[in-house]
Motif scaffolding. Structure first.
Motif, PDB file in Angstrom:
ATOM      1  N   ASN A  66       1.015  -1.188  -0.198  1.00  0.00           N
ATOM      2  CA  ASN A  66      -0.220   0.173   0.119  1.00  0.00           C
ATOM      3  C   ASN A  66       0.890   1.493   0.134  1.00  0.00           C
ATOM      4  OD1 ASN A  66       1.066   0.493   2.412  1.00  0.00           O
ATOM      5  ND2 ASN A  66      -1.000   0.092   3.411  1.00  0.00           N
ATOM      6  N   HIS A  67       2.253   1.110   0.157  1.00  0.00           N
ATOM      7  CA  HIS A  67       2.926   2.850  -0.301  1.00  0.00           C
ATOM      8  C   HIS A  67       4.212   1.977  -1.066  1.00  0.00           C
ATOM      9  CE1 HIS A  67       4.718   0.433   1.977  1.00  0.00           C
ATOM     10  NE2 HIS A  67       6.265   0.609   2.518  1.00  0.00           N
ATOM     11  N   ALA A  92       1.254   6.700  -0.542  1.00  0.00           N
ATOM     12  CA  ALA A  92       0.524   5.793  -0.629  1.00  0.00           C
ATOM     13  C   ALA A  92      -0.598   5.349  -1.795  1.00  0.00           C
ATOM     14  CB  ALA A  92      -1.362   6.481   0.234  1.00  0.00           C
ATOM     15  N   VAL A  93      -0.668   4.226  -2.038  1.00  0.00           N
ATOM     16  CA  VAL A  93      -0.633   3.319  -3.516  1.00  0.00           C
ATOM     17  C   VAL A  93      -2.000   3.027  -2.952  1.00  0.00           C
ATOM     18  CG1 VAL A  93      -0.277   1.617  -4.897  1.00  0.00           C
ATOM     19  CG2 VAL A  93       1.891   2.922  -3.879  1.00  0.00           C
ATOM     20  N   LEU A  94      -3.141   2.430  -3.229  1.00  0.00           N
ATOM     21  CA  LEU A  94      -4.505   2.024  -4.052  1.00  0.00           C
ATOM     22  C   LEU A  94      -4.168   1.139  -4.711  1.00  0.00           C
ATOM     23  CD1 LEU A  94      -6.201   4.902  -4.310  1.00  0.00           C
ATOM     24  CD2 LEU A  94      -5.556   4.152  -2.426  1.00  0.00           C
ATOM     25  N   GLU A 133      -4.310  -5.424 -13.895  1.00  0.00           N
ATOM     26  CA  GLU A 133      -5.250  -4.691 -12.406  1.00  0.00           C
ATOM     27  C   GLU A 133      -5.173  -5.357 -11.602  1.00  0.00           C
ATOM     28  OE1 GLU A 133      -5.888  -1.259 -11.896  1.00  0.00           O
ATOM     29  OE2 GLU A 133      -5.349  -1.438 -14.598  1.00  0.00           O
ATOM     30  N   LEU A 134      -4.259  -5.208 -10.190  1.00  0.00           N
ATOM     31  CA  LEU A 134      -4.298  -5.549  -8.625  1.00  0.00           C
ATOM     32  C   LEU A 134      -5.013  -4.928  -8.256  1.00  0.00           C
ATOM     33  CD1 LEU A 134      -2.162  -7.208 -11.009  1.00  0.00           C
ATOM     34  CD2 LEU A 134      -0.922  -8.306  -9.400  1.00  0.00           C
ATOM     35  N   TYR A 155      -1.735   6.297  -7.255  1.00  0.00           N
ATOM     36  CA  TYR A 155      -1.827   6.872  -6.210  1.00  0.00           C
ATOM     37  C   TYR A 155      -2.835   7.512  -5.044  1.00  0.00           C
ATOM     38  CZ  TYR A 155       2.402   6.964  -7.555  1.00  0.00           C
ATOM     39  OH  TYR A 155       4.043   5.902  -8.386  1.00  0.00           O
ATOM     40  N   ALA A 156      -2.354   7.327  -3.477  1.00  0.00           N
ATOM     41  CA  ALA A 156      -4.118   8.183  -3.153  1.00  0.00           C
ATOM     42  C   ALA A 156      -4.182  10.001  -3.344  1.00  0.00           C
ATOM     43  CB  ALA A 156      -3.898   7.747  -1.201  1.00  0.00           C
ATOM     44  N   ASP A 157      -3.773  10.043  -4.173  1.00  0.00           N
ATOM     45  CA  ASP A 157      -3.548  11.489  -4.540  1.00  0.00           C
ATOM     46  C   ASP A 157      -4.339  11.711  -5.545  1.00  0.00           C
ATOM     47  OD1 ASP A 157      -1.383  11.086  -5.783  1.00  0.00           O
ATOM     48  OD2 ASP A 157      -0.191  12.288  -4.391  1.00  0.00           O
TER      49      ASP A 157
END
Length: 142
Positions: free
Chosen positions: A37-38, A43-45, A84-85, A127-129
């Motif tokens: 997740n990073h 932060a990686v979604l 997609e994962l 990313y979360a952003d």
């Protein structure tokens, strides 16, 4: 069984490990690379993987043949996901079986290191952003 494969569906570690089974193999070492997740403080979604299949398959097979020649292993197998994962999904699975553990550990480590270094598979991190970024197999930006 030895070989390199790409898969656009979820990996089943128990089934893959079974492909390495042998009555003469006292060791089976496996590695699961999972989506985290990073990365680099972001932060990686989720991730998206793309591969140039003809070259990826050929280079993956070459790496497994090298492992077979360098280490006293019976079998080696690597499967890399495409598509997609989600966080926690297995992105790459590597296994090696051998009579003894040292060879199996060394071969498994060699295969994953060389796959990440040489095989044309790219990941897009989301990313979360709201941004995203493509990375080479070795983790450097595209």
């Amino acid at each position: 069984m030895s070989g390199f494969r790409l898969s656009d569906t979820a990996l089943e570690p128990a089934a893959l490990a079974q492909e390495l089974a042998s009555a003469s193999a006292g060791a089976c070492v496996t590695f699961e690379g999972r989506v985290r997740n990073h990365n680099e403080g972001k932060a990686v979604l989720r991730l998206g993987y793309q591969a140039y299949a003809p070259l990826a398959l050929a280079e993956g097979e070459r790496i497994l043949a090298e492992a077979q020649a360098r280490f006293a292993i019976e079998h080696a197998l690597c499967v890399h996901r495409t598509g997609e994962l989600a966080i926690g999904d297995i992105a790459v699975w590597v296994g090696a079986s051998a009579a003894h553990r040292d060879a199996a550990f060394a071969a498994c480590r060699y295969v994953i290191d060389e796959i990440k270094r040489r095989v044309p598979i790219w990941k897009n991190e989301f990313y979360a952003d709201g941004a995203s970024g493509w990375l080479h197999p070795d983790g450097t930006p595209v």
